[in-house]
Design a protein around this motif. Structure first.
Motif, short mmCIF file in Angstrom:
data_model
loop_
_atom_site.label_atom_id
_atom_site.label_comp_id
_atom_site.label_asym_id
_atom_site.label_seq_id
_atom_site.Cartn_x
_atom_site.Cartn_y
_atom_site.Cartn_z
N ILE A 49 0.84 -1.12 -0.11
CA ILE A 49 -0.13 0.06 -0.06
C ILE A 49 0.97 1.28 0.04
O ILE A 49 0.56 2.11 -0.57
CB ILE A 49 -1.02 0.04 1.22
CG1 ILE A 49 -2.02 -1.08 0.97
CG2 ILE A 49 -1.74 1.46 1.53
CD1 ILE A 49 -2.96 -1.45 2.30
N ALA A 50 1.91 1.23 0.79
CA ALA A 50 2.76 2.38 0.83
C ALA A 50 3.54 2.72 -0.43
O ALA A 50 3.59 3.93 -1.01
CB ALA A 50 3.83 2.01 1.79
N GLN A 51 3.85 1.92 -0.98
CA GLN A 51 4.35 1.80 -2.40
C GLN A 51 3.45 2.20 -3.42
O GLN A 51 3.80 3.31 -4.18
CB GLN A 51 5.00 0.33 -2.88
CG GLN A 51 5.79 0.44 -4.38
CD GLN A 51 6.36 -0.91 -4.88
OE1 GLN A 51 6.27 -2.04 -3.89
NE2 GLN A 51 7.18 -0.96 -5.74
N ALA A 52 2.12 1.71 -3.50
CA ALA A 52 1.23 2.37 -4.40
C ALA A 52 0.84 3.74 -4.26
O ALA A 52 0.53 4.53 -5.18
CB ALA A 52 0.01 1.21 -4.24
N GLU A 53 0.83 3.97 -2.96
CA GLU A 53 0.43 5.27 -2.46
C GLU A 53 1.77 6.55 -2.53
O GLU A 53 1.55 7.53 -1.92
CB GLU A 53 -0.39 5.51 -1.33
CG GLU A 53 -1.65 4.58 -1.33
CD GLU A 53 -2.56 5.24 -2.31
OE1 GLU A 53 -2.50 6.69 -2.19
OE2 GLU A 53 -3.08 4.68 -3.15
N GLN A 54 2.90 5.83 -2.84
CA GLN A 54 4.07 6.82 -2.68
C GLN A 54 4.37 7.31 -1.50
O GLN A 54 4.91 8.52 -1.31
CB GLN A 54 3.99 7.94 -3.82
CG GLN A 54 3.79 7.51 -5.26
CD GLN A 54 3.89 8.66 -6.46
OE1 GLN A 54 3.35 9.67 -5.90
NE2 GLN A 54 4.28 8.46 -7.44
#
Length: 318
Positions: free
Chosen positions: A252-257
């Motif tokens: 999720i962190a990666q997807a949401e930058q």
């Protein structure tokens, strides 16, 4: 031309480039409050030792000249420091005498101070600018982290605010954020949520992801410039469900930058290195807004060493 000498001179030029800028900023600021005399003296000592080595080895060349030039410029910072210290004391005396004579509190006096690291005028009687802040939003474990005290101990040039709450769940995080955190207009938010949602994730990981993403969307809708750091859930019991949940949070962190902060190595983190880099940047007259990952490391290093985590309760919070 000796290539080694050329490289050494280049190194000295790179190290010394910011000092003339710092001298000008400090002189214009007229205050020594953002300057570390001990740090400047340490730099001077280093240059003196370097010059001594050149003299002992009879290396009288242009590199020695660069050493001497850097030494003179850094020493100028010392002179400006004492000049600014005298101005600070003069202002304090003037403000104190003015407040006593007029029967008003010092906080009400119109004293203007220009800080070198901010490059902006601050006037007491004008409405103060909003202070840069980073908020910590987590559950039971995070709520005991003394964010304000840690911020003071590390001399952060921003405010650390802990808005964590007992047994906070990702399911009610959006409502809690809108009520207690959104008003802070934080420049960064460090989030550690999910422990109370273990059973929700175990039953339906997709639903957990959807709720988490909706929560992040609500934060961005409130403050699109807010930086986010998502912290993993403590997993001292090596629970497979928590491990899978942390993998989802990382995705999720990666997807949401957003930044992902893995607590697996929290006990090995060294907050002193963050303090050292902060002191160095501050002494160089640089504006210091620490990367949110470093801030999270400082907070959770404290937690790992000082907060005893309760045994994992597999029951989700109501």
């Amino acid at each position: 031309m000796n290539l080694a000498h050329l490289f050494e001179a280049g190194m000295l030029v790179c190290f010394g480039f910011s000092w003339p800028i710092n001298v000008v900023k400090a002189y214009r600021a007229g205050t020594a409050k953002s300057t570390s005399l001990a740090f400047i003296c340490l730099i001077i000592t280093g240059y003196v030792l370097g010059i001594g080595a050149k003299v002992i080895n009879h290396q009288f060349n242009y590199v020695l000249g660069v050493y001497l030039l850097n030494l003179v410029i850094v020493f100028t910072n010392v002179l400006v420091y004492f000049r600014n210290s005298a101005l600070d004391k003069r202002r304090e005396v003037s403000a104190a005498s003015g407040a006593k004579g007029n029967g008003v509190n010092n906080a009400d006096s119109a004293v203007k101070v220009l800080y070198a690291h901010e490059e902006q005028m601050v006037t007491d009687r004008e409405e103060p600018a909003r202070k840069y802040n980073i908020a910590l939003l987590g559950g039971t474990y995070a709520k005991d982290i003394p964010a304000q005290k840690i911020g003071q101990d590390f001399n952060f040039d921003f405010e650390l605010i802990n808005r964590s709450s007992f047994a906070l769940s990702i399911r009610n995080a959006r409502e809690y954020f809108e009520k207690y955190v959104a008003g802070l207009n934080s420049d960064g938010i460090i989030i550690q949520l999910g422990k109370e949602d273990r059973e929700l994730f175990k039953a339906n990981p997709s639903n957990f992801d959807t709720i988490y993403l909706e929560f992040i969307a609500a934060i961005k809708a409130c403050n699109s410039k807010c930086r986010l750091a998502l912290v993993s859930i403590n997993n001292t019991m090596k629970d497979s469900t928590i491990s899978a949940m942390n993998n989802h949070i990382s995705a999720i962190a990666q997807a949401e930058q957003a930044v992902f902060v893995n607590l697996e190595n929290a006990s090995l983190w060294n907050p002193k290195s963050v303090q050292s880099s902060l002191d160095f940047a501050g002494a160089m007259g640089l504006s210091v807004k620490k990367p949110i990952y470093d801030v999270a490391q400082v907070l959770y290093s404290y937690a790992a060493k000082n907060i005893a985590e309760e045994e994992m309760n597999p029951r989700a919070a109501v």
